[in-house]
Enzyme design. Structure first.
Site, mmCIF file in Angstrom:
data_model
loop_
_atom_site.group_PDB
_atom_site.id
_atom_site.type_symbol
_atom_site.label_atom_id
_atom_site.label_comp_id
_atom_site.label_asym_id
_atom_site.label_seq_id
_atom_site.Cartn_x
_atom_site.Cartn_y
_atom_site.Cartn_z
ATOM 1 N N LYS A 170 116.015 80.719 -22.166
ATOM 2 C CA LYS A 170 116.845 79.545 -21.908
ATOM 3 C C LYS A 170 116.503 78.495 -22.943
ATOM 4 C CE LYS A 170 119.797 78.370 -18.628
ATOM 5 N NZ LYS A 170 120.597 79.335 -17.836
HETATM 6 N N1 GLU Z 1 124.105 80.221 -18.585
HETATM 7 C C1 GLU Z 1 124.550 81.331 -17.821
HETATM 8 C C2 GLU Z 1 123.531 81.691 -16.753
HETATM 9 O O1 GLU Z 1 122.709 80.895 -16.377
HETATM 10 C C3 GLU Z 1 124.938 82.508 -18.700
HETATM 11 C C4 GLU Z 1 123.850 83.080 -19.529
HETATM 12 C C5 GLU Z 1 124.322 84.144 -20.514
HETATM 13 O O2 GLU Z 1 125.465 84.565 -20.439
HETATM 14 O O3 GLU Z 1 123.501 84.500 -21.365
HETATM 15 O O4 GLU Z 1 123.553 82.760 -16.212
#
Ligand code: GLU
Length: 435
Positions: free
Chosen positions: A125
């Site tokens: 993240k």
């Molecule tokens: N931000 C989204 C989540 O928390 C998508 C993450 C992604 O597709 O890599 O799942």
């Protein structure tokens, strides 16, 4: 770039002490569930030590020039929690509340989420501490490009693949892809997902998280022997996740009575016309002032008399303070970490069925995986194919989580953690330790 090594000693978790204090620390929220699930699995003590810590935490300064010529400096983070199952995968958020602790928790959640739906990714993240509303379009682009170049060593289709998250979107992904590609001297589409379809994005990606919520909600309703037609739904958050979940649930015949955004909520017991609400928001940007519905606060929305509650905004909205007043029979966690660990206990005692975030909102990363596969193959699928494959993964994962929970007599959340930890731990064992 300053790469800080993960803390020497992971934080000590004291589940019963400071019951209220620290309830909202997202890393502790993640860790308290991890610890319990690991204990139920009798996880190998060595692996337990490994999986309690992030692999890599990167903190960067993001200097940029304002339109008026002044210089400002933001702070950015990228955390790779675990990459044993494949490249790290996870969104980037631009928000004033971003902290290293929060980004680390979210990276861990991505690790468990990818394992729950069994896609070959680890978890990561990123975040930049900023208020995007305070930035012009050009400033937002400069911040995005500078942050991307600051974390470029971690990025790559085989190492770490970002996606949209809170306050980031397709346009931000396009800038990340372009910045990375300019550094590499060739176009690399698979370095981000959630891109515009015209430049390697996948059909169905934008709707995927909300669609996944709808799919697992229907499955849970079936388990609870509740009908889909006319079932009352309340959705907190009207962004990419909440608005699509509300729209698709309404199309399935559910009665969406309330939705909300940062301007507050709107409520109509007879049900809202979600397409009309979407039209209103496109014109006025926010829900406030929508005619034909009663204005309510976000706090009131969470405790409305409803069958289904979909928290699809931010972390820590269902806490020990309001969980006792939640009337929903089913909660589908569209957001990451909307329920604190203390609230979990209260909801469990009340018999509320919670579809945990790492399953409920995994539709987004599942279609991100499809996007990455399509980019690497250079061959693109039609939307029906994307949606059918998404439905299959979500329904199978729901059954596996429910099966794990039933087998061990735990909540679906702990069942999901157990499934994920088991899968990640197995790969660690198979790969062995590089020394
Ligand atoms: N931000 C989204 C989540 O928390 C998508 C993450 C992604 O597709 O890599 O799942």
């Amino acid at each position: 770039m300053t790469a800080t090594s993960p803390q020497q000693n992971p934080p000590i978790i004291r589940p019963d002490k400071d019951r209220f204090l620290g309830e909202e620390n997202p890393f502790e929220a993640m860790m308290s569930r991890f610890d319990y699930a690991a204990q139920r699995l009798s996880l190998d003590p060595g692996l337990y030590k490994v999986l309690r810590r992030p692999e890599k935490q990167v903190t960067v300064s993001v200097p940029f020039q304002r339109d008026n010529g002044e210089t400002d400096v933001y702070t950015g983070y990228r955390v790779l929690y675990n990459t044993s199952r494949g490249p790290a995968k996870g969104g980037i958020r631009f928000d004033l509340n971003v902290t290293l602790d929060e980004v680390t928790a979210l990276a861990a959640w991505m690790t468990w989420k990818c394992a729950v739906v069994n896609i070959p990714f680890g978890g990561s993240k990123g975040g930049v501490v900023c208020d995007p509303a305070d930035l012009s379009d050009r400033e937002l682009e400069r911040v995005t490009r500078r942050y991307t170049s600051a974390i470029i060593e971690t990025l790559g289709p085989d190492s770490d693949v970002p996606a949209p998250d809170v306050n980031t979107n397709e346009r931000v992904m396009a800038w990340i892809m372009d910045t990375y590609s300019m550094h590499k001297r060739h176009t690399v589409t698979a370095v981000v997902t959630g891109k515009p379809v015209q430049m390697g994005g996948s059909l169905g990606r934008r709707e995927a998280t909300g669609r996944g919520c709808m799919i697992v909600t229907k499955q849970a309703l079936q388990r609870l022997k509740l009908p889909v037609q006319g079932t009352r739904v309340v959705v907190q958050g009207f962004g990419n996740v909440g608005s699509v979940a509300a729209q698709l649930m309404a199309r399935e015949g559910m009665r969406v009575m309330a939705v909300s955004d940062k301007s507050g909520g709107i409520y109509n017991e007879k049900g809202l016309d979600i397409d009309d609400v979407l039209r209103y928001v496109r014109e006025h940007r926010l829900l406030a002032g929508y005619p034909g519905a009663q204005a309510i606060t976000n706090d009131e929305l969470l405790v409305l008399d409803t069958d289904v509650l979909v928290p699809a905004a931010l972390e820590n909205v269902i806490t020990s303070h309001n969980a006792g007043n939640v009337k929903a029979k089913l909660i589908c966690e569209g957001a990451n970490g909307p329920t604190t660990a203390n609230a979990d206990r209260i909801l469990d005692e009340k018999g509320v069925f919670v579809i945990p975030d790492i399953l409920a909102n995994a539709g987004g990363v599942t279609v991100s995986y499809f996007e990455w596969v399509q980019d690497r193959g250079g061959y693109f699928w039609d939307e029906d194919t994307v949606n059918q494959r998404l439905e299959r993964i979500m329904t199978e994962s729901f059954d596996q989580v429910a099966g794990m929970a039933a087998k061990h007599g735990v909540t679906p959340r702990i069942g999901a953690y157990m499934l994920a930890i088991e899968r990640v731990a197995l790969v660690h064992k198979l790969r062995g330790m590089y020394a």
